[in-house]
Design an enzyme around this catalytic site. Sequence first.
Site, PDB file in Angstrom:
ATOM      1  N   CYS A  92      21.229  62.223 -35.679  1.00 14.81           N
ATOM      2  CA  CYS A  92      20.288  63.165 -35.054  1.00 14.81           C
ATOM      3  C   CYS A  92      20.316  63.037 -33.535  1.00 14.81           C
ATOM      4  CB  CYS A  92      18.861  62.905 -35.531  1.00 14.81           C
ATOM      5  SG  CYS A  92      18.552  63.394 -37.228  1.00 14.81           S
ATOM      6  N   CYS A 193      -8.545  36.971 -17.275  1.00 11.15           N
ATOM      7  CA  CYS A 193      -7.321  36.289 -16.849  1.00 11.15           C
ATOM      8  C   CYS A 193      -6.444  37.204 -15.995  1.00 11.15           C
ATOM      9  CB  CYS A 193      -6.507  35.830 -18.064  1.00 11.15           C
ATOM     10  SG  CYS A 193      -7.159  34.367 -18.886  1.00 11.15           S
ATOM     11  N   CYS A 235      -2.505  36.050 -27.242  1.00 10.43           N
ATOM     12  CA  CYS A 235      -3.591  35.990 -26.264  1.00 10.43           C
ATOM     13  C   CYS A 235      -4.934  35.873 -26.978  1.00 10.43           C
ATOM     14  CB  CYS A 235      -3.594  37.259 -25.402  1.00 10.43           C
ATOM     15  SG  CYS A 235      -2.664  37.111 -23.872  1.00 10.43           S
TER      16      CYS A 235
END
Lengths: 274, 108
Positions: A92, A193, A235
């Site tokens: 494709c 942070c 995290c």
Amino acid sequence: MKKILTAGAVILMATLAMPAHAELDTDKLKGVKPTAENHPLEKIISGYEFRNKETQMLQDDDFDNPAYIWVDAGEELWSTADGAAGKSCADCHGDATTSMKGVKASYPKWNEAKGKPMTLQQQVNDCRTERMQADEWGWESDEMLGMAAYVASQSRGMPVAVKTDGQMTPWFEKGKDIYYTRVGQLDMSCANCHEDNYGKNIRADMLSQGQINGFPTYRLKWQKLGSVHRRFKGCMKNIRAKPFDVGSDEFVALELYVAWRGQNLPVESPAVRQ
Amino acid sequence: MAKSKPRVKVPKTATVGEVITIKTLISHKMESGLRKGKDGNLIPRQIINKFTAEFEGQQIFAVDIDPAISANPFLEFTMKVPGPGEFTFTWVDDDGSVYTTKSKLKIG
């Protein structure tokens, strides 16, 4: 090293059609200006800048970059037929080096048929199930990461520019909410942070702005390529929160918002981090 | 990463007497034979146990590899160029497979 290439050498390399992957201007990783007026950062800095020289050098040379083992495998899969329809990606999409150029820079992107935004990895699986009638690839499978990194590497050096208006607005707002919401036993948000304290040490590690322009990224700690959702989970675990699932609406919204935070940064995929 | 695919990076051209850097890498799981699987049994060892580099039939670099070497072993070494020629790089697998790749070096 790239900087000392003379113009003549660059032309020579171009005529030999040597580099299969676009060049990355590492100067731009040091910081770009946001376009959006309401952007929270004055200067958008790539995670590359927060890493040490040795890690940067691994990324600078495509041969040294371990992620290219996966990228090479992805390149092979691109033209390998799979599924009941007997089709490959190439049937494709043709040549990925042209058809996939700029794709990574614009994802996550709105998908009309699904009525929600989709990440690059979800799009790959959508193609596999809908058009190839093949099985989905696992989110962190070598096949999926290889394909995602191969496609992403075609956009290397192009500025990140995701659409956040129109139908994307509620998803953008949801992502922003998640980014600024304090969660977990440590009661921290992403922003504590990555917005308030980037450039400072957290124990022995240097906090970055948490930009995702290099994903899928080879992390030395993982010893393999990993998706951005895997990083998000890491995290969340660190702040003692219950992570969302990979591919969940929450992480898609967050990926969209964080990609917006990294606007204008060049796509670095596949990056190398510590 | 089931298939092992060797990759090398050598300059295409060099001058006589120049010291060139050669980088090699093979994708390989390097199963040490010390790990246990989910069923509690040892996973059989399968590593690349030997690597050699030859230039025009003369060995320029060789290494015996032991289980402590990580997956996808990367080896980098240098050679002083004696003249034009062809490199032959060979990796030997525990299962008996031998992976070979060649690369030509021109002077100029």
